[in-house]
Write an enzyme that holds these catalytic residues in place. Structure first.
Site, mmCIF file in Angstrom:
data_model
loop_
_atom_site.group_PDB
_atom_site.id
_atom_site.type_symbol
_atom_site.label_atom_id
_atom_site.label_comp_id
_atom_site.label_asym_id
_atom_site.label_seq_id
_atom_site.Cartn_x
_atom_site.Cartn_y
_atom_site.Cartn_z
ATOM 1 N N GLU A 206 0.625 -1.229 -0.107
ATOM 2 C CA GLU A 206 -0.464 -0.075 -0.073
ATOM 3 C C GLU A 206 0.315 0.781 0.027
ATOM 4 O O GLU A 206 1.121 2.131 0.821
ATOM 5 C CB GLU A 206 -0.877 -0.016 1.204
ATOM 6 C CG GLU A 206 -1.992 -1.008 1.096
ATOM 7 C CD GLU A 206 -3.944 -0.890 1.927
ATOM 8 O OE1 GLU A 206 -3.125 -0.559 2.909
ATOM 9 O OE2 GLU A 206 -4.362 -1.675 1.761
ATOM 10 N N GLU A 395 -4.998 -8.249 -0.385
ATOM 11 C CA GLU A 395 -5.749 -8.043 1.153
ATOM 12 C C GLU A 395 -7.517 -8.010 0.724
ATOM 13 O O GLU A 395 -7.399 -7.497 -0.150
ATOM 14 C CB GLU A 395 -5.236 -7.187 1.859
ATOM 15 C CG GLU A 395 -3.651 -6.861 2.389
ATOM 16 C CD GLU A 395 -3.340 -6.187 3.706
ATOM 17 O OE1 GLU A 395 -4.672 -5.494 3.534
ATOM 18 O OE2 GLU A 395 -2.318 -5.990 3.699
HETATM 19 C C1 NOJ Z 1 -4.865 -2.650 5.295
HETATM 20 C C2 NOJ Z 1 -2.604 -2.373 4.863
HETATM 21 O O1 NOJ Z 1 -2.305 -2.870 4.329
HETATM 22 C C3 NOJ Z 1 -3.035 -3.724 7.296
HETATM 23 O O2 NOJ Z 1 -2.165 -3.208 7.532
HETATM 24 C C4 NOJ Z 1 -4.680 -2.927 7.572
HETATM 25 O O3 NOJ Z 1 -4.545 -3.276 8.555
HETATM 26 C C5 NOJ Z 1 -5.662 -3.316 6.915
HETATM 27 N N1 NOJ Z 1 -5.607 -2.313 5.573
HETATM 28 C C6 NOJ Z 1 -7.047 -2.639 7.617
HETATM 29 O O4 NOJ Z 1 -7.352 -1.050 7.537
#
Ligand code: NOJ
Length: 490
Positions: A206, A395
């Protein structure tokens, strides 16, 4: 309840329903209803589809002073009063550093055979550069061996936001291309040592989030609010770090290692499905991602991006663009909420972003708007725009107000609702030939949710952070069933 049933009759029906037997006549093989059921095949996924779960180092490991680990910008940030909603830190988090064997068993118990974790840069190079710390690497050797011994394939992310504080102090972190180079050195070093067992490596997690939130809005570590030109330059250094890391990994990893980013693509969805709106959403996907994913996949910034940035555009060389555009083996997309609903427009540039009505539904995290179609459209549009051959959903998941009930169970029906709907749309994408090869559910267990501390729970396992007890939620059973049947629905 309607007055049609007596209390006894109702109790009997409810009991039968619980056993999955109600409303099924004893001898009904040839009823109309059953013939319809025969045609109702579950939504099956391809047989080599990758089902996984994901976590990241800072969110679960704890042990921040163990075995020579250096400080990261998140240690500093979390220890700064007022930065974390519940005033917590990740000093202990899930104590995964000590409990990793137990946690690997949790993955195995889900029947999941793929696990995405991240390596903490400050464990490997406590000062960001210089002498490596062998004890830091040993932890990941132990974890990987444990995963493999349990039949679970490791997928390593090299940067999940925990930049060594020393680099922030010395050169301003991603404000300097020295950090891009340091990241590549670290990436090459780790790849050289882990890819005898780790076949898939994600570079940055991200990038869009940590640049904008960390350097633009001051919400995440390191908490800076840079003017636009400097923010764009930092973003360019991040993209450069990705490209340099891809090259370093290719030169030092075992042959056959696959590398790519895990990006929170600016997820566009057509306002409704017409060919015009879909075309508009394609154009928007390209432009709204031009500063990171676009330049990584095209090796150039779009004219639209440069024009829009004007005098604030990043400074770059042709050589840097070539490095940034180094070929990836796959693209990881983190998909949560629809970010932009797009409609076709008669005016340039041919698309417009529609405003969200205040009543748009969201999950327990306010930012997590519910839009199952996002997991269909984002990969479909990305594959079309950049001609991507392999996509992983690196994710997807949701927070939920999870409580352990008196019977010891966590009934997270809202998470199941969310997953069921997103997975249906994922199936739609796969069935139509969108090249999504795998899905990593965020997250294996509740953990330190950055600025929300421990208040937002994303896990399939509930974690009591006082006792460190892990309890499977109902969604763990749901996901185990999906994975076991390689299908969604019945
Ligand atoms: C994306 C992130 O990569 C992760 O670290 C985070 O916990 C999740 N989103 C949920 O917000």
């Amino acid at each position: 309840m309607s007055g049609k049933f007596s209390r006894r009759q109702f109790a009997r029906l409810a009991g039968l329903a619980a056993l999955g037997m109600a409303a099924t006549p004893a001898n009904s093989a040839n009823t109309k209803q059953n013939r319809a059921a025969d045609r109702r095949a579950p939504a099956g996924f391809p047989k080599d589809f990758v089902w996984g779960t994901a976590t990241s180092a800072y969110q679960i490991e704890g042990a921040v002073n163990e075995d020579g680990r250096g400080r990261s910008i998140w240690d500093t940030f979390a220890h700064t009063p007022g930065k974390i909603g519940d005033s917590s830190t990740a000093d202990r988090a899930n104590e995964h550093y000590y409990r990793y064997k137990e946690d690997v068993r949790l993955i195995r118990d889900l029947g999941v055979r793929h696990y995405r974790f991240s390596v903490a840069w400050p464990r490997i190079f406590p000062d960001g550069t210089g002498a490596p710390n062998p004890k830091g690497l040993d932890f990941y050797n132990r974890l990987i061996d444990e995963l493999l011994a349990n039949g679970i394939e490791p997928y390593a992310t090299l940067y999940h936001w925990d930049l060594p504080q020393a680099l922030q102090d010395r050169v301003g972190g991603w404000q300097s291309s020295d950090t891009s180079k340091a990241f590549a050195d670290y990436a090459g070093y780790v790849a050289g040592r882990l890819t005898d067992r780790v076949k898939t490596v994600f570079t940055l997690n991200e990038a869009g989030r940590f640049v904008n939130f960390g350097y633009g809005w001051g919400i995440d570590a390191p908490g800076l609010k840079l003017p636009t030109a400097e923010l764009n330059q930092a973003r360019h250094h991040v993209a450069l770090g990705h490209g340099l890391a891809v090259q370093a990994i290719r030169s030092q990893a075992r042959a056959g290692t696959r590398v790519g980013p895990a990006e929170n693509i600016a997820a566009c969805v057509p306002a409704f499905d017409t060919p015009e709106n879909v075309r508009a959403a394609e154009m928007a996907t390209r432009e709204l991602n031009a500063g990171l994913l676009g330049v990584m996949l095209e090796g150039k910034y779009t004219d639209g991006f440069l024009e829009y940035s004007g005098k604030d555009a990043p400074k770059f060389t042709a050589d840097e663009l070539k490095i940034i555009g180094s070929k990836n083996d796959f693209v990881g997309l983190n998909i949560y909420a629809p970010q932009f609903y797009i409609a076709a427009s008669d005016k340039a540039p041919g698309w417009s972003v529609l405003p969200f009505p205040g009543s748009f539904p969201h999950m327990n995290s306010e930012w997590l708007r519910i839009g199952p179609e996002t997991i269909y459209w984002a990969p479909r549009l990305a594959a079309k725009v950049w001609n991507i051959e392999t996509i992983y959903i690196s994710e997807n998941g949701t927070s939920s107000e999870d409580k352990v009930h008196a019977d010891g169970k966590v009934y997270d029906l809202d998470r199941i609702m969310f997953l069921r709907n997103y997975l249906r749309q994922l199936h739609r994408a796969v069935a139509e030939g969108v090249p999504v090869r795998g899905y990593f559910l965020w997250s294996l267990m509740d953990n330190f949710e950055w600025i929300f501390g421990y208040e937002k729970r994303f896990g399939l396992y509930h974690v009591d952070f006082d006792t460190q007890r892990r309890t499977p939620k109902l969604s763990a059973a749901f996901y185990r069933d999906v994975v076991a049947r390689n299908a969604i629905g019945v």
